[in-house]
Design a protein around this motif. Structure first.
Motif, PDB file in Angstrom:
ATOM      1  N   SER A  47      49.433  56.191  27.157  1.00  0.00           N
ATOM      2  CA  SER A  47      49.665  54.925  27.863  1.00  0.00           C
ATOM      3  C   SER A  47      48.533  54.643  28.860  1.00  0.00           C
ATOM      4  O   SER A  47      48.031  55.541  29.527  1.00  0.00           O
ATOM      5  N   GLU A  48      48.176  53.389  28.943  1.00  0.00           N
ATOM      6  CA  GLU A  48      47.101  52.994  29.869  1.00  0.00           C
ATOM      7  C   GLU A  48      47.637  52.684  31.259  1.00  0.00           C
ATOM      8  O   GLU A  48      46.952  52.875  32.268  1.00  0.00           O
ATOM      9  N   THR A  49      48.888  52.218  31.298  1.00  0.00           N
ATOM     10  CA  THR A  49      49.426  51.729  32.569  1.00  0.00           C
ATOM     11  C   THR A  49      50.671  52.474  33.026  1.00  0.00           C
ATOM     12  O   THR A  49      51.196  52.188  34.098  1.00  0.00           O
ATOM     13  N   LEU A  69      52.814  36.461  29.652  1.00  0.00           N
ATOM     14  CA  LEU A  69      52.827  37.897  29.895  1.00  0.00           C
ATOM     15  C   LEU A  69      51.396  38.390  30.114  1.00  0.00           C
ATOM     16  O   LEU A  69      50.515  38.090  29.305  1.00  0.00           O
ATOM     17  N   VAL A  70      51.175  39.096  31.221  1.00  0.00           N
ATOM     18  CA  VAL A  70      49.859  39.690  31.442  1.00  0.00           C
ATOM     19  C   VAL A  70      49.918  41.143  30.992  1.00  0.00           C
ATOM     20  O   VAL A  70      50.844  41.872  31.346  1.00  0.00           O
ATOM     21  N   THR A  71      48.917  41.530  30.196  1.00  0.00           N
ATOM     22  CA  THR A  71      48.908  42.884  29.634  1.00  0.00           C
ATOM     23  C   THR A  71      47.631  43.613  30.048  1.00  0.00           C
ATOM     24  O   THR A  71      46.697  42.997  30.580  1.00  0.00           O
ATOM     25  N   SER A  72      47.560  44.890  29.749  1.00  0.00           N
ATOM     26  CA  SER A  72      46.402  45.687  30.177  1.00  0.00           C
ATOM     27  C   SER A  72      45.226  45.433  29.237  1.00  0.00           C
ATOM     28  O   SER A  72      45.413  45.088  28.071  1.00  0.00           O
ATOM     29  N   LEU A 125      42.927  47.283  27.631  1.00  0.00           N
ATOM     30  CA  LEU A 125      42.610  48.078  26.448  1.00  0.00           C
ATOM     31  C   LEU A 125      43.762  48.104  25.445  1.00  0.00           C
ATOM     32  O   LEU A 125      43.621  47.703  24.299  1.00  0.00           O
ATOM     33  N   ASN A 126      44.931  48.579  25.911  1.00  0.00           N
ATOM     34  CA  ASN A 126      46.042  48.772  24.980  1.00  0.00           C
ATOM     35  C   ASN A 126      47.056  47.646  24.985  1.00  0.00           C
ATOM     36  O   ASN A 126      48.072  47.721  24.294  1.00  0.00           O
ATOM     37  N   ALA A 127      46.778  46.608  25.797  1.00  0.00           N
ATOM     38  CA  ALA A 127      47.666  45.440  25.854  1.00  0.00           C
ATOM     39  C   ALA A 127      49.117  45.848  26.150  1.00  0.00           C
ATOM     40  O   ALA A 127      50.046  45.438  25.447  1.00  0.00           O
ATOM     41  N   GLU A 128      49.292  46.672  27.187  1.00  0.00           N
ATOM     42  CA  GLU A 128      50.649  47.033  27.605  1.00  0.00           C
ATOM     43  C   GLU A 128      51.112  46.046  28.670  1.00  0.00           C
ATOM     44  O   GLU A 128      50.323  45.704  29.562  1.00  0.00           O
ATOM     45  N   PRO A 129      52.360  45.604  28.612  1.00  0.00           N
ATOM     46  CA  PRO A 129      52.846  44.615  29.586  1.00  0.00           C
ATOM     47  C   PRO A 129      52.680  45.105  31.022  1.00  0.00           C
ATOM     48  O   PRO A 129      52.989  46.272  31.324  1.00  0.00           O
ATOM     49  N   GLN A 130      52.168  44.233  31.887  1.00  0.00           N
ATOM     50  CA  GLN A 130      51.967  44.603  33.287  1.00  0.00           C
ATOM     51  C   GLN A 130      52.794  43.743  34.238  1.00  0.00           C
ATOM     52  O   GLN A 130      53.436  44.239  35.136  1.00  0.00           O
ATOM     53  N   TYR A 131      52.720  42.434  34.039  1.00  0.00           N
ATOM     54  CA  TYR A 131      53.536  41.550  34.884  1.00  0.00           C
ATOM     55  C   TYR A 131      53.641  40.178  34.236  1.00  0.00           C
ATOM     56  O   TYR A 131      52.976  39.893  33.242  1.00  0.00           O
ATOM     57  N   VAL A 132      54.518  39.374  34.829  1.00  0.00           N
ATOM     58  CA  VAL A 132      54.718  38.020  34.329  1.00  0.00           C
ATOM     59  C   VAL A 132      53.937  37.067  35.229  1.00  0.00           C
ATOM     60  O   VAL A 132      54.118  37.073  36.446  1.00  0.00           O
ATOM     61  N   LEU A 133      53.072  36.306  34.622  1.00  0.00           N
ATOM     62  CA  LEU A 133      52.236  35.382  35.391  1.00  0.00           C
ATOM     63  C   LEU A 133      52.881  34.001  35.384  1.00  0.00           C
ATOM     64  O   LEU A 133      53.193  33.463  34.319  1.00  0.00           O
ATOM     65  N   ARG A 134      53.072  33.472  36.573  1.00  0.00           N
ATOM     66  CA  ARG A 134      53.579  32.094  36.670  1.00  0.00           C
ATOM     67  C   ARG A 134      52.394  31.141  36.535  1.00  0.00           C
ATOM     68  O   ARG A 134      51.460  31.195  37.344  1.00  0.00           O
ATOM     69  N   LEU A 135      52.442  30.298  35.554  1.00  0.00           N
ATOM     70  CA  LEU A 135      51.327  29.369  35.317  1.00  0.00           C
ATOM     71  C   LEU A 135      51.572  28.062  36.064  1.00  0.00           C
ATOM     72  O   LEU A 135      52.723  27.675  36.294  1.00  0.00           O
ATOM     73  N   PRO A 136      50.489  27.388  36.424  1.00  0.00           N
ATOM     74  CA  PRO A 136      50.673  26.139  37.198  1.00  0.00           C
ATOM     75  C   PRO A 136      51.170  24.992  36.318  1.00  0.00           C
ATOM     76  O   PRO A 136      51.079  25.049  35.099  1.00  0.00           O
ATOM     77  N   ARG A 137      51.649  23.968  36.995  1.00  0.00           N
ATOM     78  CA  ARG A 137      52.049  22.739  36.300  1.00  0.00           C
ATOM     79  C   ARG A 137      50.965  21.679  36.524  1.00  0.00           C
ATOM     80  O   ARG A 137      50.111  21.842  37.394  1.00  0.00           O
ATOM     81  N   PRO A 138      50.998  20.631  35.748  1.00  0.00           N
ATOM     82  CA  PRO A 138      49.955  19.607  35.894  1.00  0.00           C
ATOM     83  C   PRO A 138      49.946  18.987  37.292  1.00  0.00           C
ATOM     84  O   PRO A 138      50.983  18.850  37.927  1.00  0.00           O
ATOM     85  N   SER A 139      48.749  18.668  37.749  1.00  0.00           N
ATOM     86  CA  SER A 139      48.589  17.926  39.005  1.00  0.00           C
ATOM     87  C   SER A 139      47.258  17.188  38.894  1.00  0.00           C
ATOM     88  O   SER A 139      46.432  17.529  38.044  1.00  0.00           O
ATOM     89  N   PRO A 140      47.041  16.192  39.722  1.00  0.00           N
ATOM     90  CA  PRO A 140      45.792  15.410  39.561  1.00  0.00           C
ATOM     91  C   PRO A 140      44.585  16.046  40.234  1.00  0.00           C
ATOM     92  O   PRO A 140      43.475  15.576  40.056  1.00  0.00           O
ATOM     93  N   SER A 184      44.637  44.934  39.200  1.00  0.00           N
ATOM     94  CA  SER A 184      45.467  44.633  38.032  1.00  0.00           C
ATOM     95  C   SER A 184      45.671  43.143  37.840  1.00  0.00           C
ATOM     96  O   SER A 184      46.083  42.696  36.774  1.00  0.00           O
ATOM     97  N   SER A 185      45.397  42.363  38.874  1.00  0.00           N
ATOM     98  CA  SER A 185      45.744  40.941  38.798  1.00  0.00           C
ATOM     99  C   SER A 185      44.648  40.142  38.112  1.00  0.00           C
ATOM    100  O   SER A 185      43.469  40.489  38.165  1.00  0.00           O
ATOM    101  N   HIS A 186      45.064  39.058  37.486  1.00  0.00           N
ATOM    102  CA  HIS A 186      44.108  38.205  36.774  1.00  0.00           C
ATOM    103  C   HIS A 186      43.131  37.543  37.744  1.00  0.00           C
ATOM    104  O   HIS A 186      41.969  37.336  37.421  1.00  0.00           O
ATOM    105  N   GLY A 187      43.612  37.206  38.944  1.00  0.00           N
ATOM    106  CA  GLY A 187      42.749  36.556  39.926  1.00  0.00           C
ATOM    107  C   GLY A 187      41.592  37.456  40.359  1.00  0.00           C
ATOM    108  O   GLY A 187      40.457  37.004  40.548  1.00  0.00           O
ATOM    109  N   TRP A 188      41.900  38.737  40.499  1.00  0.00           N
ATOM    110  CA  TRP A 188      40.867  39.694  40.911  1.00  0.00           C
ATOM    111  C   TRP A 188      39.771  39.754  39.847  1.00  0.00           C
ATOM    112  O   TRP A 188      38.590  39.755  40.162  1.00  0.00           O
ATOM    113  N   TRP A 189      40.182  39.760  38.584  1.00  0.00           N
ATOM    114  CA  TRP A 189      39.196  39.801  37.499  1.00  0.00           C
ATOM    115  C   TRP A 189      38.311  38.551  37.535  1.00  0.00           C
ATOM    116  O   TRP A 189      37.094  38.637  37.358  1.00  0.00           O
ATOM    117  N   ALA A 190      38.945  37.414  37.758  1.00  0.00           N
ATOM    118  CA  ALA A 190      38.172  36.164  37.770  1.00  0.00           C
ATOM    119  C   ALA A 190      37.165  36.171  38.916  1.00  0.00           C
ATOM    120  O   ALA A 190      36.008  35.754  38.752  1.00  0.00           O
TER     121      ALA A 190
END
Lengths: 92, 848
Positions: free
Chosen positions: B3-5, B579-582, B584-599, B666-672
């Motif tokens: 396991s990776e995570t 679903l956000v996964t790791s 290498l092995n794509a293991e579930p890590q957390y649930v990402l709340r995605l934004p809704r449309p805005s102008p 582990s977070s997507h924001g950190w990677w970005a």
């Protein structure tokens, strides 16, 4: 997984920098510059060999690990061929 | 499998779940992901299914527009001494043709394909930054259209698509035509980088569980490598355009030999971007080929690990061949030899892919429907272009063929075979995913044969005209040189190609029906997840991937997915989630709340484009206003991020609960943020290269640096700034009383400290008598400090933002992401500034 390819990339950037430095300080035709280039190439080949040996000596994994190992070893082989090929201009 | 995570992969055995799904689950999912209901919502939409279609459509619009320009050029060149186009207009048209094809069609088209296809291919609901993707699209569309319209006012650039100085300097290009290119393209590249960030994080972090690297389809692999290459290569053109614009606007002499500059610097910077650009365009197209050919041949891709390795190798070596565009510039012979060898070596990984495709065709039962025809036709044309590529990699041949029509023929064979045909194959193959009706098979075959014949009739003779000595970019030629007939034939071929594109447009108008209640579906029997039944929410439930070809080898998967028997079958709390996964092995890590449309992202794109375009016409005050509005819009967009959650965890199916919030690496924001900083670092690294390069041209013009004592002071301030930035997230996590205030104060001190140090350094150099418009040293030093200062300035804006968040109670110890990311940025800013200071003070020699 990309160790060999990374060293290959470092090799051709390094050769360019060495040639440019030789052009500034003396001449690219000078023998010393060519020997430094050859030494650098041998160093890169040695590093690729070390990377390949480290990968090959790890316990053989299953599933995705095996696949990654194959890609890594093939990449190291291609990188070694590439480094050797790109060193040949030093002979001319 | 290790396991990776720490996630127990045996939990995958709980799927597919059995029994009936809760009432209203699907309705809640559909409500959370509902499409636009009012006209304005079609503009503010951020869903990849909508933005992806817009994006591909916009890219193809630019393809058609640039194609029309090509037809105008071919009309002019059909006969000798034709007066169809004036010389000046011809110069603008060939410049715009190349620029639009390379910058507004080729890269955006493959990026668009990624935005459209990747979420479904990866089994994600959407990419992780849908608003960033939408911002990138609107910035590209607005900037691209404004840039193209410059043609109608006689203001289009006319210096060729690679804009070499001194031709494009103020002396020879005094109008604002060149500025349109420099600011317009620089801006559009920023949009491409935004898209690349989205793709990298998407491929690495939002794959379906079980989609390990060996089960990752080749197209996402290609998109991942493509996006990484953008991150490394595009900073070079951003820097180059900045430097040339600084020279044109402020007289900073980067490329002026009289003041120590060198036009060769432009060529190095441009081609460090420009050659990888060819592979940036080719790799996703190759990924598409590696997906389409096995599907059309109904067999697995032969040598899939080798193909992935070849794509990786292509990505790496593409950065070692930039100077093969410069064989005739007088570089040292040994350097030329290195680049010649590297250029020939590129044929190895390209050959691996080509042989894998041929072997796959041979191993399977190839169906020559339209996608199959385009795939095979593209393969043939690309191989022909590759062979002439090996020819021009040989230096003596290149000396003869350089800047002749032979090169025009070569590059069109490579780009049309390597990108345009695969793009059409991809459109015919994947369009049933997004349209109620597929495109017409009968028309498709006509389109293919017209395009294939038209291409070869147009470009094959150009090899001859080139070898007979016809230079590229001439607006006319004298009769009696043997160029008349091949040029006439080329023009006929170009119009045949144009007819094929016209038929395709008609086919699209007749049959393309996007955003319908259902799609045409998997008419090609494709094996990837993208062919699962889907809606705006992508797949109903996210399956565990157990094969590289899941729809061929996981029987019953489509039905189970549609019944919601896998991960994340609903929309808990009515939220948009993925679903956000790791990585290498794509293991579930957390649930990402995605934004809704805005102008706000749309306004942000409008004002960002406005800032750059208004700068071009030198209305500086209006440009500043537009820039401030852009910053405001982007801050408003960010304001609602990192908001509190009602629930700490979400049931993602079969009783497995995952956190709704993760911070740190582990977070997507950190990677970005890390990727953004790599872009900044690349610009800085290349600026450092430019500094050393300019010194090597005219060391006699360089003066000593200011007194070393001031360096110690400035480095000390930067060390303090970096320390504060690094400590702030830890302080926040201690969650003691006043932790939010302390973290905010530390970040503000860090931002102000970095800005102060850079400001003091600027003053020190100015006081030492160095002026940016006097010598190349001045230009290089002030450009480097300007770059460090820009980061410090953004840091100050971030400081203001964090102060506002603190004041409005939007900072909390249990949601540290905002502080983490700003801390990371500021620590980098301080480190980058310290490196810049050390370089300009210690190289080539220390001052008194």
């Amino acid at each position: 997984m990309t160790a060999g390819l990374l060293i290959w990339a470092a090799h051709f950037v390094g050769l360019y920098l060495l040639a440019s430095a030789a052009d500034v300080w003396s001449s690219t035709e000078a023998a010393a510059g060519r020997w430094v280039g050859l030494g650098f190439s041998l160093l890169c080949l040695a590093l690729i060999a070390v990377a390949a040996i480290v990968i090959a000596r790890r316990p053989v994994p299953d599933g995705p690990g095996l696949w990654e190992r194959r890609v890594a070893l093939t990449g190291a082989f291609v990188a070694a061929v590439g480094v050797t090929w790109q060193t040949t201009p030093l002979a001319f | 499998m290790t396991s990776e995570t720490g996630f127990d992969v045996r939990k995958y055995d709980r799927f597919p779940t059995e029994g009936s799904r809760p009432d209203g689950e699907l309705e809640q999912l559909e409500a959370a992901w509902c499409g636009p209901r009012r006209p304005g919502e079609w503009i503010t939409a951020i869903n990849n299914n909508i933005i992806g279609v817009y994006y591909v459509g916009a890219a193809m619009l630019f393809f058609v527009l640039a194609g029309v320009l090509a037809l105008l050029m071919r009309t002019q060149l059909a006969l000798p001494m034709t007066g169809f186009l004036p010389q000046e207009t011809y110069n603008q048209i060939f410049t715009m043709h190349g620029t639009v094809m390379m910058f507004l069609f080729a890269v955006p088209a493959v990026e668009a394909l990624g935005v459209l296809l990747l979420p479904q291919m990866l089994g994600a609901r959407d990419l992780p930054f849908p608003r960033l993707g939408a911002y990138a699209f609107w910035a590209y569309l607005i900037g691209g259209l404004a840039f193209f319209c410059s043609l109608f006012f006689g203001l289009a650039p006319d210096g060729g698509w690679f804009m070499y100085p001194p031709l494009t300097g103020m002396t020879y290009s005094p109008g604002i035509n060149a500025d349109f290119w420099l600011l317009g393209i620089g801006f559009i590249e920023i949009s491409a980088i935004a898209g690349a960030i989205e793709i990298i994080v998407g491929v690495l972090k939002t794959r379906a569980p079980g989609m390990t690297l060996d089960k990752l389809p080749v197209f996402p692999w290609a998109m991942l490598i493509f996006a990484c290459m953008i991150i490394i290569a595009f900073p070079s053109v951003i820097l180059a355009t900045l430097l040339l614009e600084l020279e044109r606007a402020l007289g900073w002499p980067f490329f002026d030999p009289l003041k120590g500059g060198d036009p060769m610097l432009w060529q190095h910077l441009f081609w460090f971007f420009g050659h990888p650009e060819v592979y940036i365009i080719f790799l996703p197209a190759a990924g598409a080929m590696s997906t389409i050919i096995p599907a059309m041949a109904r067999t697995r891709l032969v040598g899939q690990p080798l193909v992935v390795m070849a794509m990786l190798a292509t990505g790496f070596i593409s950065f070692g061949v930039w100077a093969h565009h410069m064989f005739t510039t007088g570089m040292p012979q040994i350097s030329i030899n290195y680049f010649s060898a590297a250029s020939m070596a590129v044929s190895v990984p390209a050959g691996v892919q080509v042989f894998a495709w041929i072997a796959t065709i041979a191993a399977g039962k190839m169906r020559f429907s339209t996608p199959g025809l385009f795939a095979v036709g593209g393969l043939i044309i690309f191989v022909m272009g590759g062979l002439t590529g090996v020819m021009v990699a040989m230096v003596p041949f290149d000396w003869q063929a350089h800047d002749s029509y032979f090169i025009v023929a070569h590059l069109h064979y490579v780009l049309i075979g390597g990108m345009v045909f695969p793009m059409f194959a991809a459109i015919y193959y994947w369009l049933p995913m997004s349209s109620v009706r597929p495109l017409s098979e009968r028309m498709g075959k006509w389109i293919f044969w017209l395009m294939f014949a038209g291409h070869n009739i147009a470009f094959m003779p150009m090899h001859l005209t080139g070898l007979m000595g016809m230079p590229r970019r001439v607006y006319t030629y004298l009769p009696g040189r043997g160029w008349d007939l091949p040029n006439f034939i080329s023009t006929i071929g170009a119009f045949l190609f144009g007819l094929a594109v016209l038929l395709w447009v008609i086919d699209m108008i007749r049959n393309f029906r996007p955003f319908g209640p259902r799609e045409a579906g998997n008419i090609h029997d494709g094996p990837g997840l993208e062919w699962l039944p889907s809606g705006y929410y992508s797949v109903r439930s996210v399956p565990v991937v157990k094969s590289l070809y899941p729809l061929w080898e996981q029987k019953g998967l489509a039905k189970e997915v549609e019944e919601g028997r896998w991960f994340l079958p609903g929309a808990a709390g009515g939220e948009r989630q993925t679903l956000v996964t790791s990585p290498l092995n794509a293991e579930p890590q957390y649930v990402l709340r995605l934004p809704r449309p805005s102008p706000w992202h749309v306004f942000g794109a409008v004002f960002t484009a406005g800032f750059f375009l208004i700068l071009t016409i030198q209305a500086y005050a209006v440009a500043v206003v537009s820039g401030v509005l852009a910053i405001y819009c982007i801050m408003r967009w960010c304001w609602f991020l990192d908001a509190p959650h009602n629930r700490k965890t979400t049931d993602i199916g079969a009783g497995i609960r995952m956190p709704n919030y993760v911070s740190g690496p582990s977070s997507h924001g950190w990677w970005a943020m890390v990727i953004v900083l790599i872009v900044g670092g690349m610009v800085c690294l290349l600026a450092g290269f430019s500094y050393v390069f300019l010194w090597s041209r005219r060391p006699d013009l360089w003066q000593a640096s200011p007194a070393m004592a001031s360096l110690m002071l400035h480095l000390g301030v930067l060390a303090l700034a970096g320390l504060c930035a690094a400590v702030a997230p830890r302080m926040l996590r201690r969650a003691r009383t006043g932790a939010e205030t302390l973290a905010t104060a530390l970040l503000v001190v860090s931002a102000v400290g970095a800005a102060t140090a850079v400001g003091l350094e600027l003053r020190a150099w100015w006081s030492a008598g160095l002026k940016p418009d006097a010598t190349s040293q001045g230009a290089a030093v002030f450009a480097l400090l300007g770059w460090a200062g820009a980061f410090a300035g953004i840091g100050v804006l971030m400081g203001l933002y964090i102060l506002l968040r603190r004041a409005f109670g939007r900072l909390s110890a249990d949601r540290p992401s905002t502080v983490d990311l700003i801390g990371l940025f500021l620590a980098y800013t301080a480190g980058q500034a310290a490196m810049v200071l050390l370089l300009i003070r210690l190289f080539p020699g220390a001052g008194p």
